[in-house]
Design an enzyme around this catalytic site. Structure first.
Site, mmCIF file in Angstrom:
data_model
loop_
_atom_site.group_PDB
_atom_site.id
_atom_site.type_symbol
_atom_site.label_atom_id
_atom_site.label_comp_id
_atom_site.label_asym_id
_atom_site.label_seq_id
_atom_site.Cartn_x
_atom_site.Cartn_y
_atom_site.Cartn_z
ATOM 1 N N ARG A 14 23.228 8.704 51.128
ATOM 2 C CA ARG A 14 23.427 8.097 49.793
ATOM 3 C C ARG A 14 22.991 6.625 49.813
ATOM 4 O O ARG A 14 22.401 6.131 48.845
ATOM 5 C CB ARG A 14 24.895 8.232 49.369
ATOM 6 C CG ARG A 14 25.243 9.674 48.984
ATOM 7 C CD ARG A 14 26.726 9.971 49.067
ATOM 8 N NE ARG A 14 27.507 9.215 48.115
ATOM 9 C CZ ARG A 14 28.832 9.071 48.194
ATOM 10 N NH1 ARG A 14 29.515 9.632 49.178
ATOM 11 N NH2 ARG A 14 29.468 8.389 47.289
ATOM 12 N N ARG A 35 38.407 7.097 52.077
ATOM 13 C CA ARG A 35 39.095 7.197 50.780
ATOM 14 C C ARG A 35 39.543 8.616 50.452
ATOM 15 O O ARG A 35 38.937 9.586 50.859
ATOM 16 C CB ARG A 35 38.242 6.582 49.665
ATOM 17 C CG ARG A 35 36.952 7.283 49.374
ATOM 18 C CD ARG A 35 36.098 6.459 48.400
ATOM 19 N NE ARG A 35 34.919 7.201 48.024
ATOM 20 C CZ ARG A 35 33.961 6.746 47.212
ATOM 21 N NH1 ARG A 35 34.045 5.530 46.700
ATOM 22 N NH2 ARG A 35 32.930 7.496 46.916
ATOM 23 N N ARG A 88 36.327 13.620 48.442
ATOM 24 C CA ARG A 88 35.055 14.083 47.892
ATOM 25 C C ARG A 88 34.233 14.761 48.979
ATOM 26 O O ARG A 88 34.186 14.300 50.104
ATOM 27 C CB ARG A 88 34.264 12.893 47.326
ATOM 28 C CG ARG A 88 34.673 12.555 45.916
ATOM 29 C CD ARG A 88 34.035 11.303 45.419
ATOM 30 N NE ARG A 88 32.582 11.226 45.598
ATOM 31 C CZ ARG A 88 31.834 10.255 45.086
ATOM 32 N NH1 ARG A 88 32.397 9.297 44.360
ATOM 33 N NH2 ARG A 88 30.538 10.223 45.299
ATOM 34 N N LYS A 91 32.330 0.298 41.903
ATOM 35 C CA LYS A 91 31.942 0.419 40.489
ATOM 36 C C LYS A 91 32.994 1.212 39.697
ATOM 37 O O LYS A 91 33.383 0.804 38.607
ATOM 38 C CB LYS A 91 30.583 1.131 40.360
ATOM 39 C CG LYS A 91 29.445 0.445 41.101
ATOM 40 C CD LYS A 91 28.110 1.159 40.904
ATOM 41 C CE LYS A 91 28.036 2.573 41.452
ATOM 42 N NZ LYS A 91 28.081 2.687 42.926
ATOM 43 N N ARG A 93 19.972 5.074 37.928
ATOM 44 C CA ARG A 93 19.794 4.994 39.377
ATOM 45 C C ARG A 93 18.327 5.015 39.773
ATOM 46 O O ARG A 93 18.026 4.965 40.967
ATOM 47 C CB ARG A 93 20.477 6.188 40.029
ATOM 48 C CG ARG A 93 21.778 5.844 40.766
ATOM 49 C CD ARG A 93 22.368 7.154 41.173
ATOM 50 N NE ARG A 93 23.287 7.140 42.250
ATOM 51 C CZ ARG A 93 24.614 7.295 42.112
ATOM 52 N NH1 ARG A 93 25.161 7.362 40.931
ATOM 53 N NH2 ARG A 93 25.378 7.372 43.169
HETATM 54 P P1 AMP Z 1 28.578 8.785 42.545
HETATM 55 O O1 AMP Z 1 29.934 9.332 42.182
HETATM 56 O O2 AMP Z 1 28.053 7.825 41.524
HETATM 57 O O3 AMP Z 1 28.569 8.220 43.949
HETATM 58 O O4 AMP Z 1 27.563 10.016 42.532
HETATM 59 C C1 AMP Z 1 27.733 11.115 43.399
HETATM 60 C C2 AMP Z 1 26.439 11.899 43.502
HETATM 61 O O5 AMP Z 1 26.074 12.401 42.200
HETATM 62 C C3 AMP Z 1 25.215 11.094 43.937
HETATM 63 O O6 AMP Z 1 25.118 10.978 45.353
HETATM 64 C C4 AMP Z 1 24.081 11.935 43.349
HETATM 65 O O7 AMP Z 1 23.848 13.112 44.100
HETATM 66 C C5 AMP Z 1 24.677 12.357 42.011
HETATM 67 N N1 AMP Z 1 24.403 11.364 40.940
HETATM 68 C C6 AMP Z 1 25.317 10.630 40.239
HETATM 69 N N2 AMP Z 1 24.737 9.860 39.327
HETATM 70 C C7 AMP Z 1 23.395 10.083 39.451
HETATM 71 C C8 AMP Z 1 22.258 9.552 38.805
HETATM 72 N N3 AMP Z 1 22.356 8.614 37.832
HETATM 73 N N4 AMP Z 1 21.031 10.009 39.197
HETATM 74 C C9 AMP Z 1 20.903 10.949 40.154
HETATM 75 N N5 AMP Z 1 21.951 11.483 40.819
HETATM 76 C C10 AMP Z 1 23.193 11.062 40.480
#
Ligand code: AMP
Length: 214
Positions: free
Chosen positions: A172, A127, A161, A13, A88
């Protein structure tokens, strides 16, 4: 144009949102990036969410909706936005609808990147990115040309990360299947969902998305 890029962690994404930013002048709104900035700055929000993120769980809806609503206002000054990692949960999707309704706006498209879970573990755990310029790499699929040196800027320090470990990736993915995947039928009912093969190579995925949008 207002888009949601949808799919599990590792689906691509963020990569695709960056490409759309250049091609269509769409601002990438990544809730994950916003939260990582908060954690890095040690803000009150960052302190609240750090452990949740490192456990691979979802941050409470109210915090996310508060954080994103102002950013949607700012993004509207441009040609629109692509949401990456938001909504989400169903309550987040309902809040997004309410925010947009309040401005007389609608989502144009939701693009789902379809991928398989086992491949995501390998994609995510390999990554890393350049600490100086942010260029993205992968140990197996996209290594630096010279080991330890960033192709783009020559930097020699790289970041990973904190939540890209195999154990956290599995948490996740579970959060995705339990709390996020139900949004597929929510968006299908709105008639704005398009599904794309996210296992194809990066350029091919970009081409499929552009075809869907043009
Ligand atoms: P991402 O970079 O999108 O993979 O997000 C990393 C982490 O941020 C996720 O595993 C969640 O802990 C938190 N996170 C990001 N976006 C959301 C969201 N829309 N709702 C809840 N937690 C989020």
């Amino acid at each position: 144009m207002r888009l949601v890029l949808f799919g599990p962690p590792g689906a691509g994404k963020g990569t695709q949102a960056k490409r759309l930013e250049e091609a269509y002048d769409l601002v990438q709104l990544s809730t994950g990036d916003m939260l990582r900035t908060e954690v890095a700055s040690g803000s009150a929000l960052g302190i609240k969410v750090k452990d949740i993120m490192e456990a691979g769980k979802l941050v409470p809806d109210a915090l996310i909706v508060d954080m994103i609503s102002g950013r949607i206002d700012e993004a509207e000054a441009r040609a629109g936005f692509s949401l990456d990692g938001f909504p989400r949960t169903i309550p987040q999707a309902l809040s997004l609808d309410a925010i947009l309704d309040g401005k007389g706006l609608k989502l144009n498209r939701v693009i789902e990147l379809r991928v398989d879970d086992e491949a995501m573990v390998e994609r995510i755990t390999g990554r890393f990115s350049c600490a100086s310029c942010g260029d993205n790499y992968h140990e197996k699929f996209h290594p630096t040309t010279v080991a330890g040196i960033c192709d783009a800027c020559g930097g020699a320090r790289f970041d990973r990360r904190a939540d890209d470990t195999a154990e956290t990736v599995r948490a996740r993915l579970k959060a995705y299947h339990d709390q996020t995947a139900p949004l597929i039928s929510y968006f299908e009912k709105k008639g704005i969902m398009m599904s794309i093969d996210g296992m194809a190579d990066i350029d091919d995925v970009t081409r499929q998305i552009r075809e869907a949008l043009d």
